[in-house]
Design a protein around this motif. Structure first.
Motif, PDB file in Angstrom:
ATOM      1  N   PHE A  75      33.619   0.472 -12.399  1.00 14.18           N
ATOM      2  CA  PHE A  75      32.545   0.264 -13.369  1.00 14.18           C
ATOM      3  C   PHE A  75      31.659   1.509 -13.408  1.00 14.18           C
ATOM      4  O   PHE A  75      31.710   2.365 -12.515  1.00 14.18           O
ATOM      5  CB  PHE A  75      31.700  -0.970 -13.020  1.00 14.18           C
ATOM      6  N   GLU A  76      30.853   1.592 -14.443  1.00 11.66           N
ATOM      7  CA  GLU A  76      29.896   2.684 -14.568  1.00 11.66           C
ATOM      8  C   GLU A  76      28.613   2.337 -13.818  1.00 11.66           C
ATOM      9  O   GLU A  76      28.161   1.198 -13.860  1.00 11.66           O
ATOM     10  CB  GLU A  76      29.567   2.942 -16.033  1.00 11.66           C
ATOM     11  N   LYS A  77      28.033   3.332 -13.185  1.00 15.29           N
ATOM     12  CA  LYS A  77      26.753   3.118 -12.508  1.00 15.29           C
ATOM     13  C   LYS A  77      25.698   2.613 -13.489  1.00 15.29           C
ATOM     14  O   LYS A  77      24.877   1.759 -13.150  1.00 15.29           O
ATOM     15  CB  LYS A  77      26.286   4.417 -11.866  1.00 15.29           C
ATOM     16  N   SER A  78      25.749   3.107 -14.715  1.00 16.15           N
ATOM     17  CA  SER A  78      24.745   2.728 -15.712  1.00 16.15           C
ATOM     18  C   SER A  78      24.781   1.238 -16.014  1.00 16.15           C
ATOM     19  O   SER A  78      23.768   0.653 -16.401  1.00 16.15           O
ATOM     20  CB  SER A  78      24.956   3.525 -17.001  1.00 16.15           C
ATOM     21  N   PHE A  79      25.951   0.609 -15.869  1.00 18.36           N
ATOM     22  CA  PHE A  79      26.066  -0.832 -16.099  1.00 18.36           C
ATOM     23  C   PHE A  79      25.200  -1.601 -15.109  1.00 18.36           C
ATOM     24  O   PHE A  79      24.439  -2.494 -15.479  1.00 18.36           O
ATOM     25  CB  PHE A  79      27.532  -1.241 -15.981  1.00 18.36           C
ATOM     26  N   LEU A  80      25.288  -1.252 -13.823  1.00 18.80           N
ATOM     27  CA  LEU A  80      24.489  -1.941 -12.811  1.00 18.80           C
ATOM     28  C   LEU A  80      23.011  -1.578 -12.937  1.00 18.80           C
ATOM     29  O   LEU A  80      22.136  -2.407 -12.677  1.00 18.80           O
ATOM     30  CB  LEU A  80      24.998  -1.610 -11.406  1.00 18.80           C
ATOM     31  N   GLU A  81      22.719  -0.357 -13.334  1.00 19.59           N
ATOM     32  CA  GLU A  81      21.318   0.021 -13.554  1.00 19.59           C
ATOM     33  C   GLU A  81      20.726  -0.785 -14.703  1.00 19.59           C
ATOM     34  O   GLU A  81      19.567  -1.215 -14.641  1.00 19.59           O
ATOM     35  CB  GLU A  81      21.231   1.521 -13.854  1.00 19.59           C
ATOM     36  N   PHE A  82      21.511  -1.006 -15.730  1.00 20.96           N
ATOM     37  CA  PHE A  82      21.044  -1.748 -16.899  1.00 20.96           C
ATOM     38  C   PHE A  82      20.664  -3.181 -16.545  1.00 20.96           C
ATOM     39  O   PHE A  82      19.653  -3.711 -17.019  1.00 20.96           O
ATOM     40  CB  PHE A  82      22.131  -1.739 -17.974  1.00 20.96           C
ATOM     41  N   ILE A  83      21.472  -3.830 -15.698  1.00 17.95           N
ATOM     42  CA  ILE A  83      21.210  -5.237 -15.379  1.00 17.95           C
ATOM     43  C   ILE A  83      20.297  -5.404 -14.170  1.00 17.95           C
ATOM     44  O   ILE A  83      19.991  -6.530 -13.776  1.00 17.95           O
ATOM     45  CB  ILE A  83      22.531  -6.008 -15.141  1.00 17.95           C
ATOM     46  N   GLY A  84      19.851  -4.285 -13.579  1.00 22.12           N
ATOM     47  CA  GLY A  84      18.955  -4.374 -12.428  1.00 22.12           C
ATOM     48  C   GLY A  84      19.675  -4.703 -11.132  1.00 22.12           C
ATOM     49  O   GLY A  84      19.053  -5.179 -10.175  1.00 22.12           O
ATOM     50  N   GLY A  85      20.973  -4.449 -11.095  1.00 20.55           N
ATOM     51  CA  GLY A  85      21.760  -4.746  -9.901  1.00 20.55           C
ATOM     52  C   GLY A  85      22.338  -6.150  -9.933  1.00 20.55           C
ATOM     53  O   GLY A  85      21.896  -7.016 -10.691  1.00 20.55           O
ATOM     54  N   MET A  86      23.344  -6.375  -9.109  1.00 18.59           N
ATOM     55  CA  MET A  86      23.913  -7.710  -8.958  1.00 18.59           C
ATOM     56  C   MET A  86      22.882  -8.625  -8.320  1.00 18.59           C
ATOM     57  O   MET A  86      22.106  -8.195  -7.463  1.00 18.59           O
ATOM     58  CB  MET A  86      25.182  -7.641  -8.100  1.00 18.59           C
ATOM     59  N   VAL A  87      22.843  -9.871  -8.744  1.00 13.88           N
ATOM     60  CA  VAL A  87      21.798 -10.786  -8.290  1.00 13.88           C
ATOM     61  C   VAL A  87      22.034 -11.169  -6.826  1.00 13.88           C
ATOM     62  O   VAL A  87      23.044 -11.791  -6.492  1.00 13.88           O
ATOM     63  CB  VAL A  87      21.745 -12.051  -9.160  1.00 13.88           C
ATOM     64  N   SER A  88      21.109 -10.800  -5.976  1.00 10.10           N
ATOM     65  CA  SER A  88      21.244 -11.053  -4.547  1.00 10.10           C
ATOM     66  C   SER A  88      20.800 -12.467  -4.183  1.00 10.10           C
ATOM     67  O   SER A  88      19.662 -12.855  -4.454  1.00 10.10           O
ATOM     68  CB  SER A  88      20.403 -10.049  -3.753  1.00 10.10           C
ATOM     69  N   PRO A  89      21.693 -13.258  -3.552  1.00 13.66           N
ATOM     70  CA  PRO A  89      21.308 -14.601  -3.125  1.00 13.66           C
ATOM     71  C   PRO A  89      20.636 -14.623  -1.765  1.00 13.66           C
ATOM     72  O   PRO A  89      20.150 -15.664  -1.324  1.00 13.66           O
ATOM     73  CB  PRO A  89      22.653 -15.341  -3.071  1.00 13.66           C
ATOM     74  N   GLY A  90      20.631 -13.466  -1.057  1.00 21.55           N
ATOM     75  CA  GLY A  90      20.036 -13.409   0.281  1.00 21.55           C
ATOM     76  C   GLY A  90      21.076 -13.135   1.348  1.00 21.55           C
ATOM     77  O   GLY A  90      22.275 -13.059   1.070  1.00 21.55           O
ATOM     78  N   PRO A  91      20.649 -12.972   2.585  1.00 23.21           N
ATOM     79  CA  PRO A  91      21.568 -12.663   3.678  1.00 23.21           C
ATOM     80  C   PRO A  91      22.541 -13.810   3.968  1.00 23.21           C
ATOM     81  O   PRO A  91      22.252 -14.971   3.699  1.00 23.21           O
ATOM     82  CB  PRO A  91      20.636 -12.434   4.876  1.00 23.21           C
ATOM     83  N   LYS A  92      23.683 -13.438   4.525  1.00 23.93           N
ATOM     84  CA  LYS A  92      24.629 -14.424   5.039  1.00 23.93           C
ATOM     85  C   LYS A  92      24.306 -14.665   6.510  1.00 23.93           C
ATOM     86  O   LYS A  92      24.021 -13.730   7.258  1.00 23.93           O
ATOM     87  CB  LYS A  92      26.065 -13.910   4.899  1.00 23.93           C
ATOM     88  N   PHE A  93      24.353 -15.917   6.931  1.00 26.11           N
ATOM     89  CA  PHE A  93      24.067 -16.249   8.323  1.00 26.11           C
ATOM     90  C   PHE A  93      25.327 -16.064   9.157  1.00 26.11           C
ATOM     91  O   PHE A  93      26.412 -16.525   8.778  1.00 26.11           O
ATOM     92  CB  PHE A  93      23.595 -17.702   8.436  1.00 26.11           C
ATOM     93  N   LEU A  94      25.208 -15.375  10.263  1.00 25.86           N
ATOM     94  CA  LEU A  94      26.349 -15.157  11.138  1.00 25.86           C
ATOM     95  C   LEU A  94      26.839 -16.477  11.708  1.00 25.86           C
ATOM     96  O   LEU A  94      26.064 -17.348  12.083  1.00 25.86           O
ATOM     97  CB  LEU A  94      25.970 -14.208  12.278  1.00 25.86           C
TER      98      LEU A  94
END
Length: 316
Positions: free
Chosen positions: A256-275
């Protein structure tokens, strides 16, 4: 939030053209979007060992799930990525010593972030990368001589033809969409359907045996080997072939293009995964009771959800 927008909504509230509830929801949505965008790259600590050489394309190996495969996966990336800068992403520092050792051995950059938030770490790399084109892969993907080269060639041909695209992905053997192309290319459709079920392309993709039955995956892998010979067959029979996939798609290996992720503000982070959690989707922080149409949580959902929006905005 732009001041004129806030002033406009406040005026409508004072004139009683909207309700107090409307106004509160307007504020909450704006606050949520702003905070989520910031949270998408939120990491407490980052450790970056930079070995990049200014190549055109950055390749990212997202590690964590399958350290047993790293020796082979890293070796194949090293062998087939001569014209690419490679960075190993390690969210939470899992199996740190092995990840750092292999990165150094093969000359890859190394980026580690805490807490264990693999979405935020990917966003952090993407937003700070000098590469305009990025190829992301998981740590259980076995590259061939043609994988990266053909991905980049396909992207460039699409761009030269005037297409605006969200991302480009290759045929993967154990994938609930492209397994059909894999079977068809190797003339295995009849044998597969006699043993398991009718192979279906882009329908019922979470209800197929390729998605549910490990024996099916094993059978396909047995017919994928030797991997380099299979890649030669694919390169000969499917050379320069491109298909449109109008459904949600895996981002196990994706360009993918970097500009694509910049446009959407990054992939939506749900938070850390618990070990220690075997199924991260059932952990308390990911078991969010929101209608799935409201917010795409995670890297794969975000990439698929925003691809159409990105193209739509570009067409306006």
């Amino acid at each position: 939030m732009r001041l004129e927008v806030l002033r406009h909504w406040t005026t409508k509230l004072l004139k009683r053209e909207i309700t107090y509830y409307d106004y509160v929801m307007f504020l909450l949505r704006r606050i949520f979007v702003k905070m989520q965008t910031t949270y998408n790259t939120h990491l407490k600590k980052v450790n970056y060992i930079d070995r990049s050489q200014g190549k055109e394309v950055g390749v990212v190996i997202l590690t964590g799930l399958y350290p047993i495969t790293w020796d082979v996966v890293f070796r194949r990336v090293y062998e087939f990525s001569g014209n690419f800068d490679v960075t190993v992403l390690n969210a939470g520092g899992l199996n740190r010593e092995k990840a750092i050792r292999l990165s150094e051995e093969f000359g890859f950059s190394y980026l580690e972030g805490t807490p264990n938030n693999y979405v935020a770490l990917q966003n952090y790399y993407i937003m700070n990368s000098s590469h305009k084109i990025i190829i992301k892969m998981d740590d259980d993907v076995f590259l061939t001589n043609y994988t990266l080269k053909n991905l980049l060639d396909a992207y460039k041909r699409l761009r030269e033809a005037g297409f605006d695209i969200g991302f480009v992905a290759p045929v993967l053997n154990v994938n609930n969409v492209t397994y059909y192309h894999f079977l068809k290319t190797l003339d295995l459709l009849s044998e597969y359907e006699a043993l398991f079920e009718k192979a279906i392309f882009i329908r019922n993709w979470t209800k197929q045996a390729i998605w549910l039955d490990p024996q099916v995956a094993r059978w396909i892998w047995e017919r994928s080997l030797p991997l380099n010979e299979t890649a030669e067959k694919f390169n000969y029979k499917n050379k320069e072939q491109i298909d449109v996939i109008p459904v949600r798609f895996s981002i196990q290996l994706i360009l993918f293009e970097k500009s694509f992720l910049e446009f959407i503000g990054g992939m939506v982070s749900p938070g850390p995964k618990f070990l220690g959690d075997e199924n991260p989707q059932e952990t308390p922080q990911n078991n969010i009771k929101l209608p799935r149409l409201l917010v795409p949580f995670g890297d794969e959902e975000s990439m698929n959800f925003f691809a159409d929006i990105y193209i739509w905005q570009e067409d306006l």
